[in-house]
Motif scaffolding. Sequence first.
Motif, PDB file in Angstrom:
ATOM      1  N   LYS A  69     -48.067  -0.755 137.251  1.00  0.00           N
ATOM      2  CA  LYS A  69     -47.598  -1.550 136.113  1.00  0.00           C
ATOM      3  C   LYS A  69     -47.531  -3.027 136.498  1.00  0.00           C
ATOM      4  N   LEU A  70     -47.075  -3.299 137.716  1.00  0.00           N
ATOM      5  CA  LEU A  70     -46.980  -4.684 138.178  1.00  0.00           C
ATOM      6  C   LEU A  70     -48.355  -5.333 138.238  1.00  0.00           C
TER       7      LEU A  70
ATOM      8  N   VAL B  25     -36.546  -4.932 136.115  1.00  0.00           N
ATOM      9  CA  VAL B  25     -37.275  -6.207 136.220  1.00  0.00           C
ATOM     10  C   VAL B  25     -38.617  -6.124 135.512  1.00  0.00           C
ATOM     11  N   LEU B  26     -39.289  -4.992 135.617  1.00  0.00           N
ATOM     12  CA  LEU B  26     -40.570  -4.832 134.923  1.00  0.00           C
ATOM     13  C   LEU B  26     -40.385  -4.931 133.412  1.00  0.00           C
ATOM     14  N   LYS B  27     -39.281  -4.378 132.914  1.00  0.00           N
ATOM     15  CA  LYS B  27     -38.992  -4.501 131.482  1.00  0.00           C
ATOM     16  C   LYS B  27     -38.767  -5.959 131.105  1.00  0.00           C
ATOM     17  N   GLU B  28     -38.088  -6.683 132.004  1.00  0.00           N
ATOM     18  CA  GLU B  28     -37.833  -8.099 131.741  1.00  0.00           C
ATOM     19  C   GLU B  28     -39.133  -8.889 131.769  1.00  0.00           C
TER      20      GLU B  28
ATOM     21  N   ASP C 163     -30.669   4.127 148.506  1.00  0.00           N
ATOM     22  CA  ASP C 163     -31.203   2.763 148.443  1.00  0.00           C
ATOM     23  C   ASP C 163     -32.536   2.734 147.705  1.00  0.00           C
ATOM     24  N   VAL C 164     -33.370   3.732 147.965  1.00  0.00           N
ATOM     25  CA  VAL C 164     -34.680   3.801 147.309  1.00  0.00           C
ATOM     26  C   VAL C 164     -34.519   3.999 145.805  1.00  0.00           C
ATOM     27  N   ILE C 165     -33.659   4.933 145.436  1.00  0.00           N
ATOM     28  CA  ILE C 165     -33.440   5.206 144.009  1.00  0.00           C
ATOM     29  C   ILE C 165     -32.892   3.970 143.305  1.00  0.00           C
ATOM     30  N   PHE C 166     -31.930   3.303 143.943  1.00  0.00           N
ATOM     31  CA  PHE C 166     -31.368   2.085 143.360  1.00  0.00           C
ATOM     32  C   PHE C 166     -32.442   1.005 143.237  1.00  0.00           C
ATOM     33  N   GLY C 167     -33.286   0.885 144.273  1.00  0.00           N
ATOM     34  CA  GLY C 167     -34.361  -0.105 144.238  1.00  0.00           C
ATOM     35  C   GLY C 167     -35.353   0.170 143.127  1.00  0.00           C
ATOM     36  N   LEU C 168     -35.675   1.437 142.905  1.00  0.00           N
ATOM     37  CA  LEU C 168     -36.597   1.807 141.826  1.00  0.00           C
ATOM     38  C   LEU C 168     -35.984   1.509 140.463  1.00  0.00           C
ATOM     39  N   GLN C 169     -34.677   1.723 140.335  1.00  0.00           N
ATOM     40  CA  GLN C 169     -33.999   1.410 139.076  1.00  0.00           C
ATOM     41  C   GLN C 169     -34.043  -0.085 138.808  1.00  0.00           C
TER      42      GLN C 169
ATOM     43  N   GLY D 127     -42.285  -8.043 146.147  1.00  0.00           N
ATOM     44  CA  GLY D 127     -41.593  -7.938 147.421  1.00  0.00           C
ATOM     45  C   GLY D 127     -40.715  -6.708 147.497  1.00  0.00           C
ATOM     46  N   GLN D 128     -40.075  -6.401 146.379  1.00  0.00           N
ATOM     47  CA  GLN D 128     -39.202  -5.233 146.340  1.00  0.00           C
ATOM     48  C   GLN D 128     -39.999  -3.939 146.527  1.00  0.00           C
TER      49      GLN D 128
END
Length: 211
Positions: A26-27, A107-110, A96-102, A76-77
């Motif tokens: 998506k990015l 951010v992708l929505k933004e 940490d991974v799950i939180f990072g994906l959330q 970077g994330q």
Amino acid sequence: MGNSNSAHKISAQDKAILDMKNQRDKLHQYQKRITVITDREKEIAKECLKRGDTNKAKLALRRKKYQESLLAKTDGQLAQLEVLTSDVEFALVQKDVIFGLQQGTAVLKEIHREMGGIENVEKLLGENEEARAYQQEISELLANKMSNQDEDEVEDELEALEAELSSVKLPDAPATKIELTEREKAQLAKDRAQRRARERAAEQAAGPMLA
């Protein structure tokens, strides 16, 4: 049969890797699309400078910088998540991974919302009531979302565009670049921050009149 069922189960690590790959795809899609928009924003900044409208030129560059920073942040994330998801101790970093994906999804929505379309970018040039309202909205949005470093880089880009468009060429400019001292850099940053604060105060004061 028990072995067959377990073989078809998707582990938390597999799901995280899949989610990460989807975010990366998506990015990449957004990077291609947003390049067209940021190129146009830079052209709009030049057009505004030619008209003598520095404020609109700066707004276009600020919007461009913010969109670029969102893409860089997400890129970077995702790179960091790639390391975490491939870690043999995945269970220790799973949260940490799950939180990072959330966060990446948010951010992708933004980014998607910020991109809008070329028609929104063109409003940065507009003079009618709708365009002015949009410009005010963008200015207020960016006021709380850009770092001082981002703002300084916008100032540098604005100055570079002004120099590029200027027909006056300075004779025999020194070949060596003059380096600022740390104190001079700090003072420049302080002056810029104060100027931005005055500009935002003026924009807020002008807001009701634009409505």
